[in-house]
Design a protein around this motif. Structure first.
Motif, PDB file in Angstrom:
ATOM      1  N   ASP A  70      42.380  45.334  33.799  1.00 10.98           N
ATOM      2  CA  ASP A  70      42.200  43.935  33.429  1.00 10.98           C
ATOM      3  C   ASP A  70      43.132  43.568  32.275  1.00 10.98           C
ATOM      4  OD1 ASP A  70      40.865  41.386  33.702  1.00 10.98           O
ATOM      5  OD2 ASP A  70      39.769  41.875  31.860  1.00 10.98           O
ATOM      6  N   GLY A  71      43.299  44.476  31.332  1.00  7.78           N
ATOM      7  CA  GLY A  71      44.222  44.244  30.220  1.00  7.78           C
ATOM      8  C   GLY A  71      45.657  44.108  30.698  1.00  7.78           C
ATOM      9  N   ILE A  72      46.045  44.964  31.645  1.00  6.38           N
ATOM     10  CA  ILE A  72      47.396  44.876  32.201  1.00  6.38           C
ATOM     11  C   ILE A  72      47.571  43.544  32.919  1.00  6.38           C
ATOM     12  CG2 ILE A  72      48.977  45.818  33.942  1.00  6.38           C
ATOM     13  CD1 ILE A  72      47.825  48.605  33.262  1.00  6.38           C
ATOM     14  N   ASP A  73      46.567  43.170  33.708  1.00  2.00           N
ATOM     15  CA  ASP A  73      46.630  41.885  34.420  1.00  2.00           C
ATOM     16  C   ASP A  73      46.811  40.730  33.440  1.00  2.00           C
ATOM     17  OD1 ASP A  73      46.250  43.163  36.859  1.00  2.00           O
ATOM     18  OD2 ASP A  73      44.108  42.679  36.974  1.00  2.00           O
ATOM     19  N   GLU A  74      46.070  40.780  32.346  1.00  2.00           N
ATOM     20  CA  GLU A  74      46.158  39.704  31.355  1.00  2.00           C
ATOM     21  C   GLU A  74      47.504  39.718  30.631  1.00  2.00           C
ATOM     22  OE1 GLU A  74      43.925  38.591  27.231  1.00  2.00           O
ATOM     23  OE2 GLU A  74      42.649  39.146  28.934  1.00  2.00           O
ATOM     24  N   ASP A  75      47.957  40.911  30.239  1.00  3.17           N
ATOM     25  CA  ASP A  75      49.209  41.010  29.479  1.00  3.17           C
ATOM     26  C   ASP A  75      50.438  40.663  30.322  1.00  3.17           C
ATOM     27  OD1 ASP A  75      47.988  41.665  27.078  1.00  3.17           O
ATOM     28  OD2 ASP A  75      48.076  43.811  27.469  1.00  3.17           O
ATOM     29  N   LEU A  76      50.423  41.050  31.592  1.00  2.51           N
ATOM     30  CA  LEU A  76      51.581  40.774  32.444  1.00  2.51           C
ATOM     31  C   LEU A  76      51.435  39.476  33.234  1.00  2.51           C
ATOM     32  CD1 LEU A  76      52.462  44.341  33.773  1.00  2.51           C
ATOM     33  CD2 LEU A  76      53.518  43.072  31.888  1.00  2.51           C
ATOM     34  N   GLY A  77      50.208  39.087  33.520  1.00  2.87           N
ATOM     35  CA  GLY A  77      49.955  37.804  34.149  1.00  2.87           C
ATOM     36  C   GLY A  77      50.151  37.715  35.646  1.00  2.87           C
ATOM     37  N   GLU A  88      38.725  48.122  32.522  1.00  2.00           N
ATOM     38  CA  GLU A  88      39.150  47.445  31.291  1.00  2.00           C
ATOM     39  C   GLU A  88      40.674  47.543  31.117  1.00  2.00           C
ATOM     40  OE1 GLU A  88      38.297  49.174  27.256  1.00  2.00           O
ATOM     41  OE2 GLU A  88      36.904  47.483  27.239  1.00  2.00           O
ATOM     42  N   LEU A  89      41.222  48.716  31.395  1.00  2.00           N
ATOM     43  CA  LEU A  89      42.671  48.894  31.280  1.00  2.00           C
ATOM     44  C   LEU A  89      43.432  48.035  32.286  1.00  2.00           C
ATOM     45  CD1 LEU A  89      42.792  52.758  30.797  1.00  2.00           C
ATOM     46  CD2 LEU A  89      43.391  51.037  29.089  1.00  2.00           C
ATOM     47  N   LEU A 106      43.307  44.897  38.876  1.00  2.00           N
ATOM     48  CA  LEU A 106      41.852  45.081  38.933  1.00  2.00           C
ATOM     49  C   LEU A 106      41.320  44.607  40.285  1.00  2.00           C
ATOM     50  CD1 LEU A 106      39.199  45.940  37.751  1.00  2.00           C
ATOM     51  CD2 LEU A 106      39.068  43.735  36.569  1.00  2.00           C
ATOM     52  N   ASN A 107      41.756  43.453  40.757  1.00  2.00           N
ATOM     53  CA  ASN A 107      41.310  42.965  42.066  1.00  2.00           C
ATOM     54  C   ASN A 107      41.724  43.910  43.178  1.00  2.00           C
ATOM     55  OD1 ASN A 107      40.055  40.688  41.044  1.00  2.00           O
ATOM     56  ND2 ASN A 107      41.868  39.418  41.272  1.00  2.00           N
ATOM     57  N   ARG A 108      42.913  44.455  43.084  1.00  2.00           N
ATOM     58  CA  ARG A 108      43.382  45.401  44.098  1.00  2.00           C
ATOM     59  C   ARG A 108      42.539  46.669  44.091  1.00  2.00           C
ATOM     60  NH1 ARG A 108      49.666  45.401  42.843  1.00  2.00           N
ATOM     61  NH2 ARG A 108      49.638  47.216  44.221  1.00  2.00           N
ATOM     62  N   LEU A 109      42.170  47.163  42.898  1.00  2.00           N
ATOM     63  CA  LEU A 109      41.294  48.334  42.806  1.00  2.00           C
ATOM     64  C   LEU A 109      39.954  48.043  43.475  1.00  2.00           C
ATOM     65  CD1 LEU A 109      40.458  51.148  41.699  1.00  2.00           C
ATOM     66  CD2 LEU A 109      39.685  49.945  39.638  1.00  2.00           C
ATOM     67  N   LEU A 110      39.377  46.891  43.172  1.00  2.00           N
ATOM     68  CA  LEU A 110      38.075  46.542  43.739  1.00  2.00           C
ATOM     69  C   LEU A 110      38.143  46.427  45.260  1.00  2.00           C
ATOM     70  CD1 LEU A 110      36.893  43.969  41.068  1.00  2.00           C
ATOM     71  CD2 LEU A 110      36.206  46.373  41.301  1.00  2.00           C
ATOM     72  N   LEU A 111      39.228  45.858  45.783  1.00  2.00           N
ATOM     73  CA  LEU A 111      39.390  45.774  47.232  1.00  2.00           C
ATOM     74  C   LEU A 111      39.467  47.163  47.874  1.00  2.00           C
ATOM     75  CD1 LEU A 111      41.948  42.843  47.573  1.00  2.00           C
ATOM     76  CD2 LEU A 111      39.552  42.835  48.279  1.00  2.00           C
ATOM     77  N   VAL A 112      40.247  48.046  47.266  1.00  2.00           N
ATOM     78  CA  VAL A 112      40.382  49.401  47.808  1.00  2.00           C
ATOM     79  C   VAL A 112      39.036  50.128  47.747  1.00  2.00           C
ATOM     80  CG1 VAL A 112      41.450  51.652  47.433  1.00  2.00           C
ATOM     81  CG2 VAL A 112      42.842  49.586  47.330  1.00  2.00           C
ATOM     82  N   MET A 113      38.333  49.989  46.637  1.00  2.00           N
ATOM     83  CA  MET A 113      37.053  50.683  46.481  1.00  2.00           C
ATOM     84  C   MET A 113      35.975  50.134  47.409  1.00  2.00           C
ATOM     85  SD  MET A 113      36.838  51.517  42.456  1.00  2.00           S
ATOM     86  CE  MET A 113      35.411  52.549  42.705  1.00  2.00           C
ATOM     87  N   ASN A 114      36.071  48.871  47.750  1.00  2.00           N
ATOM     88  CA  ASN A 114      35.095  48.254  48.652  1.00  2.00           C
ATOM     89  C   ASN A 114      35.431  48.463  50.115  1.00  2.00           C
ATOM     90  OD1 ASN A 114      33.208  47.199  46.825  1.00  2.00           O
ATOM     91  ND2 ASN A 114      34.593  45.530  46.314  1.00  2.00           N
ATOM     92  N   GLY A 115      36.467  49.246  50.377  1.00  2.00           N
ATOM     93  CA  GLY A 115      36.823  49.552  51.752  1.00  2.00           C
ATOM     94  C   GLY A 115      37.601  48.447  52.444  1.00  2.00           C
ATOM     95  N   ASP A 141      47.760  48.003  18.390  1.00  2.00           N
ATOM     96  CA  ASP A 141      49.043  47.736  19.034  1.00  2.00           C
ATOM     97  C   ASP A 141      48.947  48.115  20.510  1.00  2.00           C
ATOM     98  OD1 ASP A 141      50.888  50.439  19.397  1.00  2.00           O
ATOM     99  OD2 ASP A 141      49.399  50.610  17.795  1.00  2.00           O
ATOM    100  N   LEU A 142      49.673  47.378  21.320  1.00  2.00           N
ATOM    101  CA  LEU A 142      49.562  47.453  22.769  1.00  2.00           C
ATOM    102  C   LEU A 142      49.749  48.859  23.334  1.00  2.00           C
ATOM    103  CD1 LEU A 142      49.035  45.329  24.959  1.00  2.00           C
ATOM    104  CD2 LEU A 142      51.495  45.184  25.275  1.00  2.00           C
ATOM    105  N   ALA A 143      50.822  49.509  22.976  1.00  3.37           N
ATOM    106  CA  ALA A 143      51.111  50.830  23.539  1.00  3.37           C
ATOM    107  C   ALA A 143      50.020  51.838  23.185  1.00  3.37           C
ATOM    108  CB  ALA A 143      52.470  51.327  23.052  1.00  3.37           C
ATOM    109  N   SER A 144      49.582  51.832  21.931  1.00  5.45           N
ATOM    110  CA  SER A 144      48.539  52.770  21.512  1.00  5.45           C
ATOM    111  C   SER A 144      47.210  52.466  22.180  1.00  5.45           C
ATOM    112  CB  SER A 144      48.373  52.741  19.995  1.00  5.45           C
ATOM    113  OG  SER A 144      49.534  53.208  19.357  1.00  5.45           O
ATOM    114  N   TRP A 145      46.906  51.174  22.369  1.00  9.44           N
ATOM    115  CA  TRP A 145      45.640  50.805  22.999  1.00  9.44           C
ATOM    116  C   TRP A 145      45.587  51.321  24.430  1.00  9.44           C
ATOM    117  CZ3 TRP A 145      43.897  47.807  27.120  1.00  9.44           C
ATOM    118  CH2 TRP A 145      42.527  47.575  27.131  1.00  9.44           C
ATOM    119  N   TYR A 146      46.676  51.146  25.178  1.00 13.75           N
ATOM    120  CA  TYR A 146      46.692  51.637  26.561  1.00 13.75           C
ATOM    121  C   TYR A 146      46.667  53.164  26.614  1.00 13.75           C
ATOM    122  CZ  TYR A 146      47.310  47.030  28.555  1.00 13.75           C
ATOM    123  OH  TYR A 146      47.106  45.727  28.948  1.00 13.75           O
TER     124      TYR A 146
END
Length: 98
Positions: A52-59, A49-50, A64-73, A12-17
């Motif tokens: 990406d799951g949020i991105d997929e569930d909320l659409g 993974e989390l 995830l892309n925002r995290l990668l941008l921040v991490m890449n400076g 179930d969604l809540a438990s998985w997150y």
């Protein structure tokens, strides 16, 4: 957390997150006590993974892309981390209604 004693991750969604967040914290703690590189890699993989799951569930979050941008400076200012954190908080609030 009862799910930690099971062989499979919760479905179930809540438990998985919630489970995923606990696992990410365990990996982060592990990075401080064993091989730091392994802990960091596992933590990053689980957080990715989390998000990406949020991105997929909320659409519409692109967390995830925002995290990668921040991490890449490409947005690595304190404001960018704060904006990403706020986006995660808002997305988690929205997940409650799915």
């Amino acid at each position: 957390m009862p799910e930690m004693s099971r062989d499979e991750e919760p479905e179930d969604l809540a438990s998985w997150y919630a489970f995923g967040a606990v696992v990410a914290w365990v990996y982060a703690a592990d990075a401080n006590t064993t091989s730091a590189s392994d802990g960091v890699v596992h933590t990053f993989n689980r957080v990715s993974e989390l998000l990406d799951g949020i991105d997929e569930d909320l659409g519409d979050t692109q967390l995830l892309n925002r995290l990668l941008l921040v991490m890449n400076g490409l947005g690595g200012t304190t404001e960018s981390w704060a904006t990403l954190s706020q986006g995660v908080r808002e997305a988690v609030d929205r997940l409650r209604f799915l």
